[in-house]
Design an enzyme around this catalytic site. Sequence first.
Site, PDB file in Angstrom:
ATOM      1  N   ALA A 134     -26.702 107.051  90.985  1.00  0.00           N
ATOM      2  CA  ALA A 134     -25.538 106.222  90.677  1.00  0.00           C
ATOM      3  C   ALA A 134     -25.445 105.147  91.742  1.00  0.00           C
ATOM      4  CB  ALA A 134     -24.275 107.069  90.668  1.00  0.00           C
ATOM      5  N   LYS A 135     -24.939 104.031  91.302  1.00  0.00           N
ATOM      6  CA  LYS A 135     -24.816 102.908  92.219  1.00  0.00           C
ATOM      7  C   LYS A 135     -23.943 103.283  93.423  1.00  0.00           C
ATOM      8  CE  LYS A 135     -24.588  97.952  91.658  1.00  0.00           C
ATOM      9  NZ  LYS A 135     -25.998  97.893  92.074  1.00  0.00           N
ATOM     10  N   ARG A 136     -22.888 104.071  93.160  1.00  0.00           N
ATOM     11  CA  ARG A 136     -21.975 104.388  94.252  1.00  0.00           C
ATOM     12  C   ARG A 136     -22.619 105.296  95.294  1.00  0.00           C
ATOM     13  NH1 ARG A 136     -20.626 107.400  89.994  1.00  0.00           N
ATOM     14  NH2 ARG A 136     -20.334 109.628  90.282  1.00  0.00           N
ATOM     15  N   HIS A 137     -23.759 105.932  94.953  1.00  0.00           N
ATOM     16  CA  HIS A 137     -24.479 106.729  95.945  1.00  0.00           C
ATOM     17  C   HIS A 137     -25.647 105.934  96.534  1.00  0.00           C
ATOM     18  CE1 HIS A 137     -22.988 110.341  93.414  1.00  0.00           C
ATOM     19  NE2 HIS A 137     -22.119 110.049  94.365  1.00  0.00           N
ATOM     20  N   GLY A 138     -25.648 104.629  96.275  1.00  0.00           N
ATOM     21  CA  GLY A 138     -26.670 103.772  96.882  1.00  0.00           C
ATOM     22  C   GLY A 138     -28.005 103.782  96.176  1.00  0.00           C
TER      23      GLY A 138
END
Length: 290
Positions: A251-255
């Site tokens: 996920a984008k929020r986990h880089g």
Amino acid sequence: MRALVTRFAPSPTGRLHLGHAYSAILAHDAARDAGGQFLLRIEDIDPGRSRAAFVDGIIEDLLWLGLQPDGEIVYQSERLPFYAAALDRLKAEGLVYPCFCTRSAIAAEVAASASAPHGPDGPHYPGICRRLSPDARAARMAVEPHSWRLDVGQAASRAGPFSWHDEHAGEVAADPACFGDVVLARKDAPVSYHLAVTVDDADQGVTHVIRGRDLFAATHVHRLLQALLGLPVPLYRHHGLLIDAEGRRLAKRHGAPTIADLRAGGADPAALAAALRMGQMPGGYSLAST
Ligand code: GLU
């Protein structure tokens, strides 16, 4: 025998990451190995989240990876009349009902109930609007925004027991009520994922649906809709999902890097695609075993 037809069906709500690339490669290669077709369908029915710039980015990423789709690109936003026709059929059979509930009304009802059934997406819709009288329904429809929900109990008994085939899991007994009364047309969009994807896979002649295991349970609903609408049933392959070193889904929020990031960083597309084909995920990512 029908020629094998697969599809990649991204929602243009962001750029592709490695998990999308892996899924697209599996669908692409299955088609190429069989001399079949690899279709691209842009699932842009969510007006709040879909962006034209992401559509361009997705096409660019696929071509960079060497995944050339066959035929015309299909855009769900251009196919709304087909979804409306399918919904009309279900309305005529009394298998859907208008739902006026807000999210907070549903949450309150669920909280007040001692034993709300739960599915893969959380608590089932508690059936508030299913119980409205025909008169109340008609009066409210004239003035209130509403979604349309499948009356899954009625629909499942109409369809009878059935199964579907997954290339990894084998024959799967359908559990069409696992999400409860799903929404088929939203208040803010004239169709939902479940209805659009089922109608499109049939209209595009898709014979093999290859997608991530996160959508395994959704197939129960799609198979029910196929039964109700008299649509052909494709074979399914739900592949493992990519996870990071902490076991989290990409996920984008986990880089998680996008394909565009990897490209900007000088990655070689042929080497990247070859590694994904061999199940060797770069950057500390791996395929989840379940
Ligand atoms: N549009 C869905 C997504 O991006 C995938 C749909 C499908 O493969 O059935 O998650």
